[in-house]
Design a protein around this motif. Structure first.
Motif, PDB file in Angstrom:
ATOM      1  N   VAL A  50      44.780  47.752   1.978  1.00 24.26           N
ATOM      2  CA  VAL A  50      43.439  47.395   2.445  1.00 24.26           C
ATOM      3  C   VAL A  50      43.558  46.182   3.357  1.00 24.26           C
ATOM      4  O   VAL A  50      44.588  45.511   3.402  1.00 24.26           O
ATOM      5  N   TYR A  51      42.498  45.892   4.073  1.00 22.21           N
ATOM      6  CA  TYR A  51      42.556  44.816   5.056  1.00 22.21           C
ATOM      7  C   TYR A  51      41.179  44.217   5.265  1.00 22.21           C
ATOM      8  O   TYR A  51      40.155  44.766   4.857  1.00 22.21           O
ATOM      9  N   GLY A  52      41.174  43.073   5.934  1.00 20.66           N
ATOM     10  CA  GLY A  52      39.956  42.438   6.418  1.00 20.66           C
ATOM     11  C   GLY A  52      40.232  41.948   7.830  1.00 20.66           C
ATOM     12  O   GLY A  52      41.387  41.886   8.261  1.00 20.66           O
ATOM     13  N   PHE A  53      39.201  41.570   8.548  1.00 21.15           N
ATOM     14  CA  PHE A  53      39.428  41.154   9.930  1.00 21.15           C
ATOM     15  C   PHE A  53      38.280  40.296  10.430  1.00 21.15           C
ATOM     16  O   PHE A  53      37.170  40.332   9.900  1.00 21.15           O
ATOM     17  N   ASP A  54      38.596  39.521  11.466  1.00 17.12           N
ATOM     18  CA  ASP A  54      37.560  38.841  12.229  1.00 17.12           C
ATOM     19  C   ASP A  54      37.828  39.115  13.705  1.00 17.12           C
ATOM     20  O   ASP A  54      38.526  40.076  14.030  1.00 17.12           O
ATOM     21  N   GLU A  55      37.306  38.312  14.594  1.00 16.45           N
ATOM     22  CA  GLU A  55      37.447  38.608  16.016  1.00 16.45           C
ATOM     23  C   GLU A  55      38.866  38.386  16.525  1.00 16.45           C
ATOM     24  O   GLU A  55      39.251  38.948  17.543  1.00 16.45           O
ATOM     25  N   LEU A 117      41.577  31.477   1.433  1.00 15.89           N
ATOM     26  CA  LEU A 117      40.346  31.956   0.803  1.00 15.89           C
ATOM     27  C   LEU A 117      39.462  32.682   1.807  1.00 15.89           C
ATOM     28  O   LEU A 117      38.807  33.677   1.475  1.00 15.89           O
ATOM     29  N   TYR A 118      39.438  32.188   3.038  1.00 15.49           N
ATOM     30  CA  TYR A 118      38.653  32.833   4.098  1.00 15.49           C
ATOM     31  C   TYR A 118      39.144  34.259   4.338  1.00 15.49           C
ATOM     32  O   TYR A 118      38.348  35.213   4.395  1.00 15.49           O
ATOM     33  N   GLY A 119      40.467  34.426   4.462  1.00 17.34           N
ATOM     34  CA  GLY A 119      41.017  35.755   4.711  1.00 17.34           C
ATOM     35  C   GLY A 119      40.812  36.698   3.544  1.00 17.34           C
ATOM     36  O   GLY A 119      40.485  37.878   3.732  1.00 17.34           O
ATOM     37  N   LEU A 120      40.995  36.191   2.317  1.00 17.54           N
ATOM     38  CA  LEU A 120      40.795  37.034   1.145  1.00 17.54           C
ATOM     39  C   LEU A 120      39.335  37.437   0.991  1.00 17.54           C
ATOM     40  O   LEU A 120      39.032  38.554   0.557  1.00 17.54           O
ATOM     41  N   ARG A 121      38.437  36.535   1.359  1.00 18.92           N
ATOM     42  CA  ARG A 121      37.015  36.873   1.307  1.00 18.92           C
ATOM     43  C   ARG A 121      36.701  37.986   2.317  1.00 18.92           C
ATOM     44  O   ARG A 121      35.986  38.949   1.996  1.00 18.92           O
ATOM     45  N   LEU A 122      37.238  37.875   3.531  1.00 20.48           N
ATOM     46  CA  LEU A 122      37.016  38.914   4.529  1.00 20.48           C
ATOM     47  C   LEU A 122      37.524  40.258   4.034  1.00 20.48           C
ATOM     48  O   LEU A 122      36.869  41.296   4.209  1.00 20.48           O
ATOM     49  N   LEU A 123      38.704  40.247   3.426  1.00 20.31           N
ATOM     50  CA  LEU A 123      39.294  41.488   2.929  1.00 20.31           C
ATOM     51  C   LEU A 123      38.424  42.102   1.839  1.00 20.31           C
ATOM     52  O   LEU A 123      38.132  43.301   1.853  1.00 20.31           O
ATOM     53  N   ALA A 144      48.845  31.664  -5.843  1.00 24.03           N
ATOM     54  CA  ALA A 144      50.277  31.419  -5.666  1.00 24.03           C
ATOM     55  C   ALA A 144      51.082  32.708  -5.717  1.00 24.03           C
ATOM     56  O   ALA A 144      52.185  32.787  -5.160  1.00 24.03           O
ATOM     57  N   ALA A 145      50.536  33.739  -6.364  1.00 20.82           N
ATOM     58  CA  ALA A 145      51.226  35.025  -6.469  1.00 20.82           C
ATOM     59  C   ALA A 145      50.815  35.997  -5.381  1.00 20.82           C
ATOM     60  O   ALA A 145      51.235  37.152  -5.382  1.00 20.82           O
ATOM     61  N   THR A 146      49.986  35.539  -4.454  1.00 22.53           N
ATOM     62  CA  THR A 146      49.442  36.399  -3.404  1.00 22.53           C
ATOM     63  C   THR A 146      49.984  35.996  -2.041  1.00 22.53           C
ATOM     64  O   THR A 146      50.032  34.820  -1.707  1.00 22.53           O
ATOM     65  N   THR A 147      50.384  36.991  -1.274  1.00 24.88           N
ATOM     66  CA  THR A 147      50.761  36.773   0.118  1.00 24.88           C
ATOM     67  C   THR A 147      49.678  37.343   1.015  1.00 24.88           C
ATOM     68  O   THR A 147      49.222  38.471   0.809  1.00 24.88           O
ATOM     69  N   LEU A 148      49.259  36.568   1.996  1.00 20.86           N
ATOM     70  CA  LEU A 148      48.285  37.031   2.970  1.00 20.86           C
ATOM     71  C   LEU A 148      48.882  36.841   4.357  1.00 20.86           C
ATOM     72  O   LEU A 148      49.310  35.748   4.716  1.00 20.86           O
ATOM     73  N   LEU A 149      48.938  37.934   5.112  1.00 24.98           N
ATOM     74  CA  LEU A 149      49.446  37.889   6.471  1.00 24.98           C
ATOM     75  C   LEU A 149      48.292  38.050   7.448  1.00 24.98           C
ATOM     76  O   LEU A 149      47.354  38.821   7.205  1.00 24.98           O
ATOM     77  N   ALA A 150      48.373  37.346   8.556  1.00 26.69           N
ATOM     78  CA  ALA A 150      47.403  37.491   9.638  1.00 26.69           C
ATOM     79  C   ALA A 150      48.145  37.980  10.880  1.00 26.69           C
ATOM     80  O   ALA A 150      49.133  37.372  11.306  1.00 26.69           O
ATOM     81  N   VAL A 151      47.694  39.102  11.417  1.00 27.01           N
ATOM     82  CA  VAL A 151      48.273  39.649  12.650  1.00 27.01           C
ATOM     83  C   VAL A 151      47.231  39.494  13.747  1.00 27.01           C
ATOM     84  O   VAL A 151      46.092  39.951  13.596  1.00 27.01           O
ATOM     85  N   PRO A 152      47.579  38.848  14.856  1.00 28.73           N
ATOM     86  CA  PRO A 152      46.600  38.651  15.927  1.00 28.73           C
ATOM     87  C   PRO A 152      46.182  39.976  16.551  1.00 28.73           C
ATOM     88  O   PRO A 152      46.961  40.930  16.617  1.00 28.73           O
TER      89      PRO A 152
END
Length: 217
Positions: A50-55, A117-123, A144-152
């Protein structure tokens, strides 16, 4: 507008290509599952998530133990929404109607606490709007057990197919066979409670109100 690159330039079925950034946003908004394509130890791996996104970014998350989320090289993220089947007079002309996006970029681990937290909320809000404020927020240990990646979202290719079969004015039209489109109409079902849930706890409106509504936009 999306900036064309050698990888995102539409070569086949150019009429299906889209260059407006709004089309990329619309595909991401309609989809729920992304496929992350990576090279791990020299071997290709494609991971659904699953994923989340912004502009500016698309966010992907998983466990810190996930090898697919520890890559530092370029990745390809794809999102596809199936809208229906194209059923032609000949098997060769069959196909699907779809909306798709391919995003290329180097993933950046999100480590800033506020940005995490911002990215996880979007997701969370992308797949279940209203759930972030309803459920318990993640603890420090869970973060601490979660990895969040952001791809432009700087390099992306978008294609949309929504037309009829292509053989309506060809020789196969004389066969007298039915041809057309078979739309897909997936909807959310009725919420099913956790078997361990105590009696009397009903699903919140942001969940129950989704019953019967289309899954994709």
């Amino acid at each position: 507008m999306l900036s064309p690159t050698p990888r995102t330039r539409h070569r086949r079925m150019k009429d299906n290509g889209r260059a407006d950034r709004a089309d990329l946003t619309a595909v991401l908004a309609a989809g729920l599952v992304a496929h992350l394509g990576v090279l791990v130890d020299g071997h290709p791996m494609v991971v659904p998530t699953v994923y989340g996104f912004d502009e500016q970014r698309i966010f992907l998350h998983g466990s810190v133990a996930s090898r697919s989320l520890t890559v530092k090289n370029e990745v390809c993220v794809t999102v596809t929404v199936l809208d229906g089947l194209i059923l032609a007079r000949s098997v060769f002309e069959h196909g699907i109607n779809y909306r798709s996006a391919m995003i290329y970029g180097v993933p950046v681990p999100v480590t800033d606490p506020d940005d995490l937290l911002y990215g996880l909320r979007l997701l969370t809000e992308h797949v279940a709007p209203g759930q972030w404020d309803y459920a318990r927020p993640p603890s420090t240990k869970e973060l601490a057990a979660t990895t969040l990646l952001a791809v432009p979202l700087d390099e992306a290719s978008v294609k949309i197919s929504d037309g009829p079969p292509d053989d309506g004015d060809g020789p196969d039209a004389a066969l007298g066979l039915w041809a057309g489109r078979l739309p897909v109409a997936a909807t959310w079902g009725t919420p099913v409670a956790d078997p361990l849930l105590p009696a009397g706890i009903e699903p919140p409106p942001h969940i129950s109100n989704r019953t019967g509504r289309p899954i994709t936009g």
